[in-house]
Design an enzyme around this catalytic site. Structure first.
Site, mmCIF file in Angstrom:
data_model
loop_
_atom_site.group_PDB
_atom_site.id
_atom_site.type_symbol
_atom_site.label_atom_id
_atom_site.label_comp_id
_atom_site.label_asym_id
_atom_site.label_seq_id
_atom_site.Cartn_x
_atom_site.Cartn_y
_atom_site.Cartn_z
ATOM 1 N N ASN A 63 0.830 -1.209 0.000
ATOM 2 C CA ASN A 63 0.000 0.000 0.000
ATOM 3 C C ASN A 63 0.860 1.253 0.000
ATOM 4 O O ASN A 63 1.899 1.324 0.643
ATOM 5 C CB ASN A 63 -1.042 0.007 1.134
ATOM 6 C CG ASN A 63 -0.493 -0.312 2.505
ATOM 7 O OD1 ASN A 63 0.450 -1.060 2.668
ATOM 8 N ND2 ASN A 63 -1.103 0.286 3.512
ATOM 9 N N GLU A 65 0.343 5.217 0.586
ATOM 10 C CA GLU A 65 -0.596 6.233 1.084
ATOM 11 C C GLU A 65 -0.174 7.630 0.619
ATOM 12 O O GLU A 65 0.907 7.825 0.067
ATOM 13 C CB GLU A 65 -0.698 6.135 2.605
ATOM 14 C CG GLU A 65 -1.253 4.775 3.017
ATOM 15 C CD GLU A 65 -1.499 4.631 4.506
ATOM 16 O OE1 GLU A 65 -1.073 5.498 5.299
ATOM 17 O OE2 GLU A 65 -2.135 3.625 4.876
ATOM 18 N N ALA A 67 -0.880 12.097 1.560
ATOM 19 C CA ALA A 67 -1.439 13.109 2.465
ATOM 20 C C ALA A 67 -2.865 13.465 2.052
ATOM 21 O O ALA A 67 -3.703 13.794 2.909
ATOM 22 C CB ALA A 67 -0.556 14.350 2.460
ATOM 23 N N TYR A 69 -5.649 11.682 1.386
ATOM 24 C CA TYR A 69 -5.900 10.261 1.680
ATOM 25 C C TYR A 69 -6.435 9.424 0.508
ATOM 26 O O TYR A 69 -5.934 8.345 0.240
ATOM 27 C CB TYR A 69 -6.839 10.111 2.879
ATOM 28 C CG TYR A 69 -6.250 10.520 4.218
ATOM 29 C CD1 TYR A 69 -4.935 10.988 4.330
ATOM 30 C CD2 TYR A 69 -7.015 10.436 5.372
ATOM 31 C CE1 TYR A 69 -4.409 11.370 5.559
ATOM 32 C CE2 TYR A 69 -6.493 10.812 6.609
ATOM 33 C CZ TYR A 69 -5.192 11.278 6.703
ATOM 34 O OH TYR A 69 -4.677 11.641 7.912
ATOM 35 N N CYS A 74 -4.257 0.672 -2.403
ATOM 36 C CA CYS A 74 -4.063 -0.588 -1.677
ATOM 37 C C CYS A 74 -2.984 -1.442 -2.347
ATOM 38 O O CYS A 74 -2.754 -1.340 -3.566
ATOM 39 C CB CYS A 74 -5.349 -1.404 -1.673
ATOM 40 S SG CYS A 74 -6.699 -0.689 -0.735
ATOM 41 N N GLU A 76 -3.052 -4.600 -3.112
ATOM 42 C CA GLU A 76 -3.541 -5.529 -4.144
ATOM 43 C C GLU A 76 -3.627 -4.837 -5.501
ATOM 44 O O GLU A 76 -3.303 -5.420 -6.531
ATOM 45 C CB GLU A 76 -4.929 -6.062 -3.761
ATOM 46 C CG GLU A 76 -4.957 -6.882 -2.483
ATOM 47 C CD GLU A 76 -5.136 -6.076 -1.204
ATOM 48 O OE1 GLU A 76 -4.749 -4.877 -1.162
ATOM 49 O OE2 GLU A 76 -5.674 -6.640 -0.241
ATOM 50 N N CYS A 113 -10.079 -5.409 0.306
ATOM 51 C CA CYS A 113 -11.240 -4.525 0.428
ATOM 52 C C CYS A 113 -12.140 -4.671 -0.806
ATOM 53 O O CYS A 113 -11.742 -5.261 -1.824
ATOM 54 C CB CYS A 113 -10.796 -3.069 0.608
ATOM 55 S SG CYS A 113 -10.248 -2.285 -0.920
ATOM 56 N N CYS A 116 -10.736 -3.395 -4.145
ATOM 57 C CA CYS A 116 -9.699 -4.294 -4.685
ATOM 58 C C CYS A 116 -10.333 -5.545 -5.271
ATOM 59 O O CYS A 116 -9.879 -6.045 -6.301
ATOM 60 C CB CYS A 116 -8.679 -4.661 -3.613
ATOM 61 S SG CYS A 116 -7.537 -3.303 -3.278
HETATM 62 N N1 THU Z 1 -5.313 -1.525 2.451
HETATM 63 C C1 THU Z 1 -4.754 -2.353 1.515
HETATM 64 O O1 THU Z 1 -3.611 -2.157 1.083
HETATM 65 N N2 THU Z 1 -5.505 -3.373 1.070
HETATM 66 C C2 THU Z 1 -6.784 -3.658 1.468
HETATM 67 O O2 THU Z 1 -7.423 -4.537 0.921
HETATM 68 C C3 THU Z 1 -7.365 -2.892 2.570
HETATM 69 C C4 THU Z 1 -6.631 -1.692 2.998
HETATM 70 C C5 THU Z 1 -4.523 -0.374 2.908
HETATM 71 C C6 THU Z 1 -5.075 0.945 2.458
HETATM 72 C C7 THU Z 1 -4.529 1.877 3.527
HETATM 73 O O3 THU Z 1 -3.220 2.278 3.130
HETATM 74 C C8 THU Z 1 -4.421 1.002 4.760
HETATM 75 O O4 THU Z 1 -4.489 -0.349 4.301
HETATM 76 C C9 THU Z 1 -5.528 1.232 5.781
HETATM 77 O O5 THU Z 1 -6.771 1.164 5.205
#
Ligand code: THU
Length: 161
Positions: A63, A65, A67, A69, A74, A76, A113, A116
């Site tokens: 993942n 990230e 600033a 958001y 993610c 995946e 999620c 994804c």
């Molecule tokens: N995240 C993933 O990388 N994959 C998922 O399937 C769920 C969430 C990440 C996104 C964010 O950077 C952090 O987890 C918290 O949500």
């Protein structure tokens, strides 16, 4: 009277990574490695994902990230878009996902999620074969889905367009 649709999904639960076939243990170990390179300064929740291609090559993602958001992505999707960008004609056989929080120990398997799942299923449809998916926390049980469709039964797909 309205007709009922019953949707059944079968998943397999393994007690630990050691119960997995050796190629999948390797794939999951590579996902653990990729996870540690996640850029997650806001959530402190690191996710790693690896894809096993039919050639045997492993494509990592984690993942990323931001600033702002919603601009983050993610693990995946980073992995699957990476595979789609570099090996557009290679079939993806397996996917391994692992997550670790810097705030608490995660022993529950962490599934992908919803967004994804939708992104991943596009590639199953594109390649016309299943992507078996294994997911776990930082340690503990591993869950296997034989297809992304088992995680997203009512898929929105290109046939509707
Ligand atoms: N995240 C993933 O990388 N994959 C998922 O399937 C769920 C969430 C990440 C996104 C964010 O950077 C952090 O987890 C918290 O949500």
């Amino acid at each position: 009277m309205a007709k009922k649709i019953i949707i059944k999904t079968e998943l397999e639960v393994f007690e630990s990574i050691s119960e997995l076939p050796s190629s999948i243990q390797n794939l999951m170990n590579k996902a653990h490695e990729a996870r540690e390179n996640a850029y997650a300064p806001y959530s402190h929740f690191k996710v790693g994902a690896t894809l096993l291609l039919e050639s045997g090559e492993i494509i990592p993602g984690n993942n990323q990230e931001n600033a702002a958001y919603p601009s983050g992505l993610c693990a995946e999707r980073v992995a699957i878009y990476h595979a789609g960008a570099v090996y557009p004609s290679q079939k993806i056989v397996s996917l391994a996902i692992t997550a670790r929080s810097l705030k608490k120990v995660i022993t529950d398997p962490i599934p992908p999620c919803g967004a994804c799942r939708q992104a991943l299923v596009e590639y199953e449809i594109k390649q016309d074969s299943n992507i078996e998916t294994y997911f776990m926390g930082e340690s503990g049980k591993v869950i296997k889905a034989s297809s992304i469709k088992d995680l997203l039964p009512l898929v929105f797909n290109k046939e509707y367009l």
